[in-house]
Design a protein around this motif. Structure first.
Motif, PDB file in Angstrom:
ATOM      1  N   HIS A  22       0.849  -1.028  -0.094  1.00  0.00           N
ATOM      2  CA  HIS A  22      -0.153  -0.020   0.144  1.00  0.00           C
ATOM      3  C   HIS A  22       0.876   1.362  -0.046  1.00  0.00           C
ATOM      4  O   HIS A  22       0.640   2.089  -0.560  1.00  0.00           O
ATOM      5  N   SER A  40       2.115   1.732  -3.389  1.00  0.00           N
ATOM      6  CA  SER A  40       0.830   1.925  -4.530  1.00  0.00           C
ATOM      7  C   SER A  40       0.674   3.413  -4.546  1.00  0.00           C
ATOM      8  O   SER A  40      -0.014   3.774  -5.669  1.00  0.00           O
ATOM      9  N   VAL A  41       0.827   4.147  -3.627  1.00  0.00           N
ATOM     10  CA  VAL A  41       0.347   5.774  -3.901  1.00  0.00           C
ATOM     11  C   VAL A  41       1.122   6.344  -4.981  1.00  0.00           C
ATOM     12  O   VAL A  41       0.538   7.376  -5.603  1.00  0.00           O
ATOM     13  N   MET A  54      -1.145   6.942  -8.041  1.00  0.00           N
ATOM     14  CA  MET A  54      -2.239   7.695  -7.868  1.00  0.00           C
ATOM     15  C   MET A  54      -2.198   8.855  -8.986  1.00  0.00           C
ATOM     16  O   MET A  54      -1.225   9.323  -9.068  1.00  0.00           O
ATOM     17  N   ARG A  84       2.944   8.851   2.008  1.00  0.00           N
ATOM     18  CA  ARG A  84       1.566   7.723   1.858  1.00  0.00           C
ATOM     19  C   ARG A  84       0.340   8.722   2.427  1.00  0.00           C
ATOM     20  O   ARG A  84      -0.601   8.429   1.915  1.00  0.00           O
ATOM     21  N   ASP A 116     -10.129  -1.541  -4.304  1.00  0.00           N
ATOM     22  CA  ASP A 116      -9.078  -2.013  -5.145  1.00  0.00           C
ATOM     23  C   ASP A 116      -8.992  -1.847  -6.650  1.00  0.00           C
ATOM     24  O   ASP A 116      -7.948  -1.564  -7.224  1.00  0.00           O
ATOM     25  N   THR A 124      -6.726   1.337  -4.768  1.00  0.00           N
ATOM     26  CA  THR A 124      -6.110   1.654  -3.369  1.00  0.00           C
ATOM     27  C   THR A 124      -6.730   0.505  -2.539  1.00  0.00           C
ATOM     28  O   THR A 124      -8.031   0.007  -3.059  1.00  0.00           O
ATOM     29  N   GLU A 125      -6.226   0.139  -1.431  1.00  0.00           N
ATOM     30  CA  GLU A 125      -6.893  -0.994  -0.677  1.00  0.00           C
ATOM     31  C   GLU A 125      -7.494  -0.426   0.547  1.00  0.00           C
ATOM     32  O   GLU A 125      -8.263  -1.016   1.155  1.00  0.00           O
ATOM     33  N   GLU A 126      -7.592   0.960   0.432  1.00  0.00           N
ATOM     34  CA  GLU A 126      -8.004   1.578   1.666  1.00  0.00           C
ATOM     35  C   GLU A 126      -9.350   2.357   1.302  1.00  0.00           C
ATOM     36  O   GLU A 126      -9.153   3.009   0.393  1.00  0.00           O
ATOM     37  N   GLN A 173      -9.350   6.163   1.249  1.00  0.00           N
ATOM     38  CA  GLN A 173      -8.271   6.839  -0.038  1.00  0.00           C
ATOM     39  C   GLN A 173      -9.373   6.638  -1.065  1.00  0.00           C
ATOM     40  O   GLN A 173      -9.334   7.482  -1.875  1.00  0.00           O
ATOM     41  N   THR A 205     -10.579   9.601  -3.422  1.00  0.00           N
ATOM     42  CA  THR A 205     -10.041   9.423  -4.916  1.00  0.00           C
ATOM     43  C   THR A 205     -11.434  10.125  -5.761  1.00  0.00           C
ATOM     44  O   THR A 205     -11.314  11.017  -6.673  1.00  0.00           O
TER      45      THR A 205
END
Lengths: 284, 150
Positions: A20, A23-24, A27, A88, B70, B74-76, B79, B83
């Motif tokens: 995670h 992974s940012v 974005m 992050r 996902d 993201t997995e959050e 978040q 987005t």
């Protein structure tokens, strides 16, 4: 022992969240809103640099836990952890689950935390001495003060933004329902218990009172070790309640490591040593 | 403990604790990292009106479901929510729809979806869990087709 527990937690956290954290970099730049030390950047970093800084944080974290060349690796790890987690959090969403961990690591990094149970201590041939000393005690007390300050500020914000109505009104009930609804409508897991209890409005003002009491009453934990133990248990229960009702995991407090500065955790080492000692043979 | 050691401990301790209070001494209080005013769930919220920005996928059979974090990269969940909100605020929902559709096309779990909508649905959060799941209002910000799987 505090360095082992908090540092070990930080390294484990970086490893578990590694995917995670890096992974940012995938974005959209429209989400870029730097926080903390990352405000020095005008634009997001290349993905490779994000990965390199995360890997370096893990490696230095291992050195931090092992107490290897701690005078250098301790502060460098603390700064790198601050950087990686700030990065992050720089994508339009500040998570509040990592603040306390970073602050604790910063305190341990500038204190003589590797004078025992470390590779540095072994190299110097240091003999373990359990006598309390201000040289070490200030950092432990500061970690406690930092912990209660985070809770107190959270409570203060509720009073500042909503007043006592945060307790007396439907606010907490609406938050529990709203947060779970958001999870459902974003295709994520939610709390069945929270959504069920949200139908019973009378339950929530008492829960809100206890939550706010734990937050605003946090500084009392600095008065006495026993009060600290009671407050830690209440605070831990509060986070478990948040997890059960809202499916929000404040991992650091729920793990218990956030509260270790309030306890004599060095006794864990003494117990371990006693356990390792060969027991006398039973008389025949 | 040496005198320089005492001075350092005092200055560092006081400095850190004062710094922690800076976010709430500002007007308005300011969130940040690692120093924060911890504003989560602190606003007064008496009404159950819930405005949810999300991406919804529609299947060929006419069924629809919200897309999980996902598939939004993201997995959050928080978040993912941000987005969508940022895309709506900055008028970038068409790009978000396209990017998400590309991910959907590559995902074996979403093979039934043919169209996506980036939308804001308004619900009553309490009534929702009492059984009334219909949105009070809906605003579609962008719509796009899912491309053929590669």
């Amino acid at each position: 022992m505090l360095r082992l527990l908090v540092g070990g937690y930080a390294v484990a956290y970086l490893l578990v969240r590694f995917a995670h954290i890096i992974s940012v970099s995938g974005m959209s730049a429209t989400q870029w809103r730097p926080v903390g030390p990352v405000v020095v950047l005008a634009a997001p970093l290349p993905a490779a640099l994000v990965v390199i800084s995360a890997v370096a944080a893990v490696l230095l974290g291992v050195a931090f836990v092992a107490g290897w060349r701690f005078r250098v690796t301790g502060p460098v790890f603390a700064v790198l952890l601050l950087w990686v987690l700030s990065y992050r959090n720089s994508w339009s969403m500040v998570f509040h689950t990592e603040n306390l961990l970073v602050l604790h690591v910063l305190v341990l990094a500038v204190a003589p935390s590797a004078d025992a149970l470390s590779l540095d201590a072994r190299r110097r041939g240091v003999v373990l001495d359990d006598t309390p000393h201000a040289r070490y005690g200030w950092a432990i007390r500061l970690m406690g003060a930092v912990t209660v300050t985070t809770y107190f500020i959270a409570g203060w914000s509720k009073l500042h933004n909503a007043g006592w109505e945060w307790v007396t009104s439907d606010t907490l009930r609406v938050y529990v329902a709203y947060d779970n609804l958001r999870k459902v409508e974003l295709g994520a897991g939610y709390s069945w218990l929270g959504t069920t209890l949200a139908q019973y409005g009378w339950l929530f003002p008492p829960m809100a009172a206890v939550s706010l009491g734990v937050e605003l009453g946090a500084p009392l934990a600095l008065l006495h070790r026993r009060i600290a133990a009671v407050w830690s248990a209440l605070s831990w229960s509060f986070h478990v309640g948040v997890l059960v009702l809202m499916a929000i995991m404040f991992h650091y407090p729920v793990s218990g490591v956030a509260y270790v500065s309030f306890f004599r955790v060095e006794r864990l080492h003494d117990r371990w040593l006693r356990w390792r000692q060969p027991r006398p043979a039973a008389p025949t | 403990m040496s005198v320089p050691g005492r001075v350092f401990a005092a200055v560092f301790s006081v400095g850190l604790l004062v710094a922690m209070f800076v976010p709430i001494l500002r007007d308005p209080p300011r969130d940040g990292f690692p120093l924060s005013n911890y504003p989560m769930f602190s606003e007064g919220k008496k009404k159950a009106r819930a405005e949810i920005g999300h991406v919804v996928g529609f299947s060929r059979e006419g069924r629809h479901r919200p897309l999980s974090p996902d598939i939004l990269g993201t997995e959050e969940v928080m978040q993912a929510h941000q987005t969508v909100r940022v895309a709506i605020r900055k008028g970038a929902t068409a790009a978000l729809c396209r990017d998400t559709a590309d991910r959907v096309a590559e995902s074996s779990d979403h093979g039934d979806l043919e169209r996506l909508e980036v939308r804001t649905d308004v619900y009553d959060a309490i009534e929702y869990f009492a059984g009334d799941k219909s949105p009070r209002s809906t605003r579609v910000h962008a719509s796009c087709s899912v491309p053929e799987a590669p």
